[in-house]
Design an enzyme around this catalytic site. Structure first.
Site, short mmCIF file in Angstrom:
data_model
loop_
_atom_site.label_atom_id
_atom_site.label_comp_id
_atom_site.label_asym_id
_atom_site.label_seq_id
_atom_site.Cartn_x
_atom_site.Cartn_y
_atom_site.Cartn_z
N LEU A 1 4.90 2.15 -1.50
CA LEU A 1 5.88 1.91 -2.47
C LEU A 1 5.26 1.66 -3.70
O LEU A 1 4.04 1.26 -3.88
CB LEU A 1 6.53 0.66 -1.85
CG LEU A 1 7.19 0.66 -0.64
CD1 LEU A 1 7.56 -0.98 -0.14
CD2 LEU A 1 8.19 1.65 -0.51
N ASP A 2 6.12 1.73 -4.88
CA ASP A 2 5.65 1.77 -6.07
C ASP A 2 5.36 0.24 -6.29
O ASP A 2 5.93 -0.68 -5.41
CB ASP A 2 6.77 1.94 -6.98
CG ASP A 2 7.13 3.20 -7.23
OD1 ASP A 2 6.26 4.07 -6.67
OD2 ASP A 2 8.51 3.79 -7.59
N ARG A 3 4.40 -0.12 -7.09
CA ARG A 3 4.00 -1.73 -7.39
C ARG A 3 5.01 -2.61 -7.49
O ARG A 3 5.01 -3.66 -6.98
CB ARG A 3 2.94 -1.59 -8.51
CG ARG A 3 2.16 -2.71 -8.69
CD ARG A 3 0.92 -2.99 -9.50
NE ARG A 3 0.23 -4.07 -9.38
CZ ARG A 3 -1.06 -4.15 -9.73
NH1 ARG A 3 -1.63 -3.23 -10.27
NH2 ARG A 3 -1.67 -5.46 -9.36
N VAL B 1 8.07 -2.64 -6.63
CA VAL B 1 8.87 -2.61 -5.30
C VAL B 1 8.67 -3.55 -4.25
O VAL B 1 7.19 -3.08 -3.89
CB VAL B 1 9.13 -0.96 -4.99
CG1 VAL B 1 10.16 -0.86 -3.77
CG2 VAL B 1 9.63 -0.27 -6.18
#
Length: 225
Positions: free
Chosen positions: A57-59, A61
């Site tokens: 997951l993106d940081r 998120v």
């Protein structure tokens, strides 16, 4: 770090916004290393502990991340994610309401590494990859709208750039068009639910992440995932 499911082969963690799943150039401790330490201490294991990264997951998120505790599970989970055999449901908050309460979005996404940003186009471009998701509007509060997203493909920043493309940038996501950042640097996007057939036992695993304590999220606590 909050462990929400664990068995002999897999472990699912509710990632906090700001945590990184794998190591990057920042040098911050990634979630996978934190998890290895946690497993080592919990089970009093000598030597190194196996913990495989299946997806990311993106940081900024938050939400559910699946890790493999065995090499057998890692190989099979990697194939399942690659083949689209894992149902992933995301929740996003936006200041705007989509023109249609539900729909299926198809774009071609290109990514520029220089600024770590993706771009969505309705037509195919050089080096672009097809991106597909479905969405529906679940509810609205005084200021924000809750949009549920289900991914059919997994492209870099896919949900962020595709929602922005229909005029619904995610709250706090300055990179993709929102007007203000969130105080903690997060964006209001979470991996809410994950469902798949266990790669070893064959049982259905269906896990839902708890909503953040933030009052903006809690305003939607009565909505079923």
């Amino acid at each position: 770090m909050q462990v929400v499911y664990e068995d002999n082969h897999i472990i699912i963690v509710n990632k906090a916004p700001g945590e990184i799943v794998q190591g990057d150039k920042t040098g911050d401790e990634p979630l996978v290393e934190t998890l290895k330490i946690w497993l080592k201490e919990k089970y009093d294991k000598p030597g190194n502990v196996f913990c495989g990264v299946v997806h990311r997951l993106d940081r900024p998120v938050g939400g559910l991340v699946v890790f493999a505790k065995t090499s057998k599970a890692l190989t099979r989970l990697n194939e399942m994610f690659r083949n689209g055999d894992v149902e992933k449901t995301y929740w996003a908050l936006s200041r705007n309401i989509p023109a249609s309460p539900e729909g299926r979005l198809e774009h071609y996404i290109t990514t520029t590494e220089r600024n770590n940003k993706s771009y969505a186009s309705l037509t195919e471009k050089k080096n672009s990859k097809k991106a597909i998701l479905s969405y529906r509007l679940l509810g609205s509060s005084d200021r924000y709208n809750l949009i549920e997203v289900k991914l059919e493909t997994g492209r870099k920043h896919q949900i962020r750039v595709q929602l922005s493309a229909i005029g619904c940038p995610i709250k706090g996501d300055l990179k993709y068009g929102d007007k203000r950042s969130n105080p903690d640097g997060s964006i209001s996007l979470m991996a809410r639910r994950i469902r798949f057939v266990h790669p070893v036992s064959g049982e259905v695993i269906d896990v839902t992440a708890p909503l953040p304590a933030d009052p903006l999220w809690q305003a939607f606590s009565n909505i079923e995932s």
